[in-house]
Design a protein around this motif. Structure first.
Motif, PDB file in Angstrom:
ATOM      1  N   PHE A   1       0.831  -1.200   0.000  1.00 34.32           N
ATOM      2  CA  PHE A   1       0.000   0.000   0.000  1.00 34.32           C
ATOM      3  C   PHE A   1       0.868   1.255   0.000  1.00 34.32           C
ATOM      4  O   PHE A   1       0.539   2.262  -0.646  1.00 34.32           O
ATOM      5  CB  PHE A   1      -0.918   0.032   1.226  1.00 34.32           C
ATOM      6  CG  PHE A   1      -1.899  -1.099   1.313  1.00 34.32           C
ATOM      7  CD1 PHE A   1      -2.302  -1.792   0.169  1.00 34.32           C
ATOM      8  CD2 PHE A   1      -2.437  -1.485   2.535  1.00 34.32           C
ATOM      9  CE1 PHE A   1      -3.217  -2.831   0.258  1.00 34.32           C
ATOM     10  CE2 PHE A   1      -3.348  -2.505   2.627  1.00 34.32           C
ATOM     11  CZ  PHE A   1      -3.737  -3.200   1.486  1.00 34.32           C
ATOM     12  N   CYS A   2       1.976   1.191   0.759  1.00 32.33           N
ATOM     13  CA  CYS A   2       2.856   2.356   0.861  1.00 32.33           C
ATOM     14  C   CYS A   2       3.451   2.728  -0.497  1.00 32.33           C
ATOM     15  O   CYS A   2       3.652   3.911  -0.793  1.00 32.33           O
ATOM     16  CB  CYS A   2       3.983   2.079   1.856  1.00 32.33           C
ATOM     17  SG  CYS A   2       3.425   1.823   3.553  1.00 32.33           S
ATOM     18  N   GLN A   3       3.728   1.738  -1.328  1.00 28.33           N
ATOM     19  CA  GLN A   3       4.318   2.020  -2.645  1.00 28.33           C
ATOM     20  C   GLN A   3       3.383   2.824  -3.525  1.00 28.33           C
ATOM     21  O   GLN A   3       3.823   3.641  -4.347  1.00 28.33           O
ATOM     22  CB  GLN A   3       4.694   0.704  -3.330  1.00 28.33           C
ATOM     23  CG  GLN A   3       5.812  -0.062  -2.639  1.00 28.33           C
ATOM     24  CD  GLN A   3       6.115  -1.384  -3.334  1.00 28.33           C
ATOM     25  OE1 GLN A   3       5.648  -1.639  -4.448  1.00 28.33           O
ATOM     26  NE2 GLN A   3       6.898  -2.229  -2.672  1.00 28.33           N
ATOM     27  N   HIS A   4       2.080   2.625  -3.364  1.00 24.54           N
ATOM     28  CA  HIS A   4       1.102   3.311  -4.198  1.00 24.54           C
ATOM     29  C   HIS A   4       0.416   4.463  -3.471  1.00 24.54           C
ATOM     30  O   HIS A   4      -0.357   5.207  -4.082  1.00 24.54           O
ATOM     31  CB  HIS A   4       0.038   2.322  -4.688  1.00 24.54           C
ATOM     32  CG  HIS A   4       0.605   1.183  -5.480  1.00 24.54           C
ATOM     33  ND1 HIS A   4       0.878  -0.038  -4.910  1.00 24.54           N
ATOM     34  CD2 HIS A   4       0.972   1.093  -6.789  1.00 24.54           C
ATOM     35  CE1 HIS A   4       1.370  -0.845  -5.833  1.00 24.54           C
ATOM     36  NE2 HIS A   4       1.434  -0.198  -6.979  1.00 24.54           N
ATOM     37  N   GLY A   5       0.680   4.602  -2.151  1.00 22.22           N
ATOM     38  CA  GLY A   5       0.096   5.694  -1.389  1.00 22.22           C
ATOM     39  C   GLY A   5      -1.373   5.526  -1.093  1.00 22.22           C
ATOM     40  O   GLY A   5      -2.056   6.513  -0.763  1.00 22.22           O
ATOM     41  N   VAL A   6      -1.883   4.297  -1.190  1.00 23.63           N
ATOM     42  CA  VAL A   6      -3.298   4.055  -0.933  1.00 23.63           C
ATOM     43  C   VAL A   6      -3.434   2.839  -0.007  1.00 23.63           C
ATOM     44  O   VAL A   6      -2.987   1.735  -0.339  1.00 23.63           O
ATOM     45  CB  VAL A   6      -4.084   3.796  -2.229  1.00 23.63           C
ATOM     46  CG1 VAL A   6      -5.542   3.464  -1.906  1.00 23.63           C
ATOM     47  CG2 VAL A   6      -4.011   5.004  -3.154  1.00 23.63           C
ATOM     48  N   ASP A   7      -4.040   3.060   1.150  1.00 19.49           N
ATOM     49  CA  ASP A   7      -4.316   1.980   2.098  1.00 19.49           C
ATOM     50  C   ASP A   7      -5.632   1.328   1.672  1.00 19.49           C
ATOM     51  O   ASP A   7      -6.712   1.804   2.006  1.00 19.49           O
ATOM     52  CB  ASP A   7      -4.408   2.564   3.503  1.00 19.49           C
ATOM     53  CG  ASP A   7      -4.786   1.534   4.559  1.00 19.49           C
ATOM     54  OD1 ASP A   7      -4.904   0.337   4.225  1.00 19.49           O
ATOM     55  OD2 ASP A   7      -4.987   1.940   5.728  1.00 19.49           O
ATOM     56  N   GLU A   8      -5.538   0.233   0.935  1.00 18.28           N
ATOM     57  CA  GLU A   8      -6.734  -0.387   0.373  1.00 18.28           C
ATOM     58  C   GLU A   8      -7.619  -1.033   1.428  1.00 18.28           C
ATOM     59  O   GLU A   8      -8.807  -1.271   1.184  1.00 18.28           O
ATOM     60  CB  GLU A   8      -6.334  -1.431  -0.670  1.00 18.28           C
ATOM     61  CG  GLU A   8      -5.637  -0.829  -1.890  1.00 18.28           C
ATOM     62  CD  GLU A   8      -5.223  -1.894  -2.891  1.00 18.28           C
ATOM     63  OE1 GLU A   8      -5.651  -3.064  -2.717  1.00 18.28           O
ATOM     64  OE2 GLU A   8      -4.473  -1.577  -3.829  1.00 18.28           O
ATOM     65  N   ASP A   9      -7.075  -1.296   2.600  1.00 19.32           N
ATOM     66  CA  ASP A   9      -7.864  -1.923   3.660  1.00 19.32           C
ATOM     67  C   ASP A   9      -8.639  -0.906   4.499  1.00 19.32           C
ATOM     68  O   ASP A   9      -9.833  -1.103   4.784  1.00 19.32           O
ATOM     69  CB  ASP A   9      -6.957  -2.748   4.577  1.00 19.32           C
ATOM     70  CG  ASP A   9      -6.459  -4.016   3.910  1.00 19.32           C
ATOM     71  OD1 ASP A   9      -7.121  -4.478   2.955  1.00 19.32           O
ATOM     72  OD2 ASP A   9      -5.408  -4.538   4.332  1.00 19.32           O
ATOM     73  N   PHE A  10      -7.970   0.178   4.904  1.00 21.97           N
ATOM     74  CA  PHE A  10      -8.608   1.126   5.828  1.00 21.97           C
ATOM     75  C   PHE A  10      -8.484   2.589   5.395  1.00 21.97           C
ATOM     76  O   PHE A  10      -8.949   3.470   6.108  1.00 21.97           O
ATOM     77  CB  PHE A  10      -8.024   0.958   7.245  1.00 21.97           C
ATOM     78  CG  PHE A  10      -8.191  -0.430   7.796  1.00 21.97           C
ATOM     79  CD1 PHE A  10      -9.435  -0.877   8.219  1.00 21.97           C
ATOM     80  CD2 PHE A  10      -7.118  -1.309   7.856  1.00 21.97           C
ATOM     81  CE1 PHE A  10      -9.592  -2.156   8.724  1.00 21.97           C
ATOM     82  CE2 PHE A  10      -7.270  -2.591   8.365  1.00 21.97           C
ATOM     83  CZ  PHE A  10      -8.518  -3.024   8.794  1.00 21.97           C
ATOM     84  N   HIS A  11      -7.848   2.835   4.265  1.00 25.24           N
ATOM     85  CA  HIS A  11      -7.712   4.191   3.713  1.00 25.24           C
ATOM     86  C   HIS A  11      -7.154   5.176   4.731  1.00 25.24           C
ATOM     87  O   HIS A  11      -7.690   6.262   4.942  1.00 25.24           O
ATOM     88  CB  HIS A  11      -9.049   4.675   3.142  1.00 25.24           C
ATOM     89  CG  HIS A  11      -9.451   3.930   1.905  1.00 25.24           C
ATOM     90  ND1 HIS A  11      -8.849   4.150   0.691  1.00 25.24           N
ATOM     91  CD2 HIS A  11     -10.350   2.933   1.718  1.00 25.24           C
ATOM     92  CE1 HIS A  11      -9.372   3.340  -0.213  1.00 25.24           C
ATOM     93  NE2 HIS A  11     -10.281   2.581   0.400  1.00 25.24           N
ATOM     94  N   ARG A  12      -6.050   4.779   5.307  1.00 25.17           N
ATOM     95  CA  ARG A  12      -5.385   5.655   6.278  1.00 25.17           C
ATOM     96  C   ARG A  12      -4.904   6.946   5.638  1.00 25.17           C
ATOM     97  O   ARG A  12      -4.823   7.986   6.298  1.00 25.17           O
ATOM     98  CB  ARG A  12      -4.200   4.905   6.911  1.00 25.17           C
ATOM     99  CG  ARG A  12      -3.651   5.596   8.138  1.00 25.17           C
ATOM    100  CD  ARG A  12      -2.739   4.663   8.918  1.00 25.17           C
ATOM    101  NE  ARG A  12      -1.356   4.786   8.511  1.00 25.17           N
ATOM    102  CZ  ARG A  12      -0.350   4.112   9.073  1.00 25.17           C
ATOM    103  NH1 ARG A  12      -0.617   3.215  10.024  1.00 25.17           N
ATOM    104  NH2 ARG A  12       0.893   4.275   8.696  1.00 25.17           N
ATOM    105  N   GLU A  13      -4.619   6.919   4.354  1.00 24.42           N
ATOM    106  CA  GLU A  13      -4.113   8.123   3.683  1.00 24.42           C
ATOM    107  C   GLU A  13      -5.151   9.244   3.641  1.00 24.42           C
ATOM    108  O   GLU A  13      -4.820  10.408   3.431  1.00 24.42           O
ATOM    109  CB  GLU A  13      -3.654   7.784   2.253  1.00 24.42           C
ATOM    110  CG  GLU A  13      -4.757   7.641   1.218  1.00 24.42           C
ATOM    111  CD  GLU A  13      -5.542   6.338   1.314  1.00 24.42           C
ATOM    112  OE1 GLU A  13      -6.558   6.203   0.596  1.00 24.42           O
ATOM    113  OE2 GLU A  13      -5.123   5.466   2.102  1.00 24.42           O
ATOM    114  N   GLN A  14      -6.399   8.910   3.889  1.00 24.57           N
ATOM    115  CA  GLN A  14      -7.457   9.919   3.894  1.00 24.57           C
ATOM    116  C   GLN A  14      -7.787  10.421   5.298  1.00 24.57           C
ATOM    117  O   GLN A  14      -8.687  11.248   5.463  1.00 24.57           O
ATOM    118  CB  GLN A  14      -8.729   9.335   3.276  1.00 24.57           C
ATOM    119  CG  GLN A  14      -8.582   8.912   1.832  1.00 24.57           C
ATOM    120  CD  GLN A  14      -9.851   8.281   1.283  1.00 24.57           C
ATOM    121  OE1 GLN A  14     -10.889   8.285   1.935  1.00 24.57           O
ATOM    122  NE2 GLN A  14      -9.759   7.726   0.084  1.00 24.57           N
ATOM    123  N   SER A  15      -7.040   9.947   6.281  1.00 29.43           N
ATOM    124  CA  SER A  15      -7.367  10.295   7.659  1.00 29.43           C
ATOM    125  C   SER A  15      -7.199  11.776   7.903  1.00 29.43           C
ATOM    126  O   SER A  15      -6.339  12.442   7.332  1.00 29.43           O
ATOM    127  CB  SER A  15      -6.467   9.524   8.631  1.00 29.43           C
ATOM    128  OG  SER A  15      -6.753   8.157   8.565  1.00 29.43           O
TER     129      SER A  15
END
Length: 555
Positions: free
Chosen positions: A434-448
């Motif tokens: 997920f870190c490589q693509h910048g998207v947390d597909e499980d919990f979407h932490r990047e949108q926190s």
């Protein structure tokens, strides 16, 4: 007027209002009652005054307040009520809506009253409501914190031992959220050294210390009497639905207090009662982050006379690190999990949440049908850069060497944690992807959201876990305050288990069945409502007294 007399071997005291506790809710109730001309006795179990409030950061959530209005922020009790309704747990509205309405209608009134009748002053922070997507949320204006206040405002009233903070309270809450003290403590201290030296020289208190100092000064100026190191042991009753006072012990003496108008229970939570805590919060826990005097005396005494208890499974809780406070083991509540290369895993080695979610305590306490925690025991897992980035965390790991577990590989770490073979490797590899693509597909932490909007400076986002040694620390529930107790009406009056009001008994703060439980709506939704519920109790007592005395006493 407070009065006392000797009657046999027991000292009898008389007052209008007896307050049990000395935290924010207690002092707010005392201040309001005393301003109405009532004689008030404050009895504190500990030798230290101020309760958990004095140890706190001082964050205070007050909707539609006058500081926001002066800053041009539009808000209203109706919008705040809509926000509480929208964010509350399912099914709470039926029992709590009247209390939510009382809080939102009274919060701003309380703040203006406190600033008028005490030296305590607040200022807005730039924080937004964290549950920003819900109706009624605001981008700014509801979060405040105390300004520094000199300890000398208490000097003319005598010597009072205010409960110290586990960390030096030189920084204001505003500075803590503005500067990255957690990662750069020395740099921030150097940058702010002129302010820090000035505060030290002038004996200025900040955060919760300033709050208690100001409230206590206001209470003493209005004639309140304060007794510390005195444990209230039982309530005095007349029949089954009336409280007329209480009995407390101090220095081996038994003192009976007759309170003509009422007794306010504001004695804090029950997290210091291990048996009751296990009853209502079974499963793994790490630390208690509040005074060891918070043993649920108020809840016990109310229950003994037939009060209806509710929300006993609610608490202000989260993660904490080991610490020592007044020479005893203690948990320091800090948000050390807000790191880009840290994840939380359960006993199966699986990640179970967005680590940056605001109401993480509610996630940790999620339960199955049998009432047992779904995700505990839990661990925070990271790599060596966690310690490189945070001097304070590194110091904690050095000071408490059995706390942090290290291993050269994830497999070795999993073995030490007794996680299923291969589970931790799989979880970390998925997160790293997920870190490589910048998207947390499980919990979407990047949108926190941090303080209501994206903030990558403090809350990190996503960074892979790849540099050994790998580390893990326990991350179970740590308790700042339980939030269950006697059920009250919208005026702060305690209900009997038959639904009737117990005359003369009031409850406020986290000692009550708190209408805002584990699921908070802002960083200050413990102190803000606590102060307001204390004020509501004091206001009810003042109105009750005025009615009984033909309007002679008023606020």
């Amino acid at each position: 007027m407070l009065q006392s007399e000797n009657l046999g071997k027991e000292l009898i005291e008389q007052c209008d209002v007896l307050i049990i506790g000395s935290g924010g809710a207690a002092l707010s109730a005392a201040l309001k009652a005393a301003a109405a001309g009532l004689s008030v006795l404050i009895v504190e179990k500990s030798a230290w005054l101020g309760g958990t409030t004095a140890m706190s950061g001082g964050a205070t959530w007050i909707p539609a307040n006058h500081h926001a209005r002066q800053a041009g922020v539009e808000d209203s009790p109706a919008e705040a009520l809509a926000y509480l309704r929208a964010t509350a747990p399912q099914g709470w509205a039926e029992s709590e809506d009247a209390l939510w309405r009382a809080f939102t209608d009274s919060a701003a009134e309380m703040l203006a009253f406190v600033e008028k009748h005490s030296p305590l002053r607040f200022a807005l922070t730039d924080e937004a409501d964290p549950l920003a997507t819900f109706v009624g949320a605001k981008r700014q204006g509801r979060m405040l914190a105390p300004l520094p206040l000199a300890a000398s405002v208490l000097d003319k009233f005598g010597h009072f031992k205010l409960r110290p903070s586990p960390l030096p309270q030189f920084y204001t809450y505003h500075e803590v959220i503005k500067h990255d003290i957690w990662h750069h403590p020395i740099g921030v201290a150097c940058r702010l050294s002129p302010q820090l030296v000035w505060r030290f020289a002038r004996r200025l208190r900040t955060k919760g210390g300033a709050m208690v100092t100001g409230l206590l000064a206001g209470c003493l100026a209005l004639g309140c009497r304060v007794v510390s190191d005195a444990r209230v042991e039982s309530l005095l009753t007349h029949g089954s639905h009336q409280v007329i006072g209480a009995r407390y012990s101090q220095l081996g003496k038994q003192i009976e207090v007759r309170a003509s108008q009422g007794v306010v229970i504001a004695s804090g939570g029950f997290e210091g009662d291990a048996q009751r805590l296990e009853q209502h919060f079974p499963g793994a826990m790490d630390y208690v982050c509040s005074p060891d005097s918070n043993t649920g005396d108020g809840q016990r005494m109310a229950e003994e006379i037939g009060a209806q208890l509710a929300h006993m499974d609610q608490a202000n809780m989260g993660g904490a690190v080991p610490w020592r406070y007044l020479g005893k083991p203690y948990g320091l509540s800090v948000y050390f999990h807000y790191e880009p290369n840290a994840i939380l895993v359960d006993a199966r080695g699986n990640r179970f949440t967005n680590e940056f979610t605001f109401n993480l305590g509610a996630v940790l306490d999620a339960r199955n049908e049998q009432g047992m925690p779904l995700h505990l025991p839990a661990w925070l897992v990271a790599d060596s850069r966690l310690l490189q980035r945070s001097p304070m965390l590194r110091l904690t790991a050095m000071r408490f060497q059995n706390w942090m577990i290290k291993a050269p590989t994830l497999a070795a770490l999993a073995a030490k944690l007794k996680l299923p073979h291969g589970s931790l490797d799989a979880t970390v590899n998925r997160f790293n992807g997920f870190c490589q693509h910048g998207v947390d597909e499980d919990f979407h932490r990047e949108q926190s959201a941090a303080h209501g909007e994206a903030d990558t400076r403090f809350h990190g986002g996503l960074m892979d876990i790849c540099q050994p040694p790998f580390v893990a620390v326990p991350f179970n529930r740590s308790f700042l305050a339980t939030k269950g107790g006697p059920r009250t009406d919208e005026s702060g009056r305690v209900r009997h288990h038959d639904g009737e009001i117990i005359r003369g008994l009031f409850c406020a703060g986290v000692a009550m069945a708190n209408p805002i439980g584990t699921k908070a709506v802002g960083a200050g939704t413990t102190l803000g409502p606590n102060l307001t519920w204390g004020y509501i109790c004091g206001r009810t007592l003042a109105a009750q007294s005025a009615s009984l005395n033909g309007g002679e006493k008023s606020s």
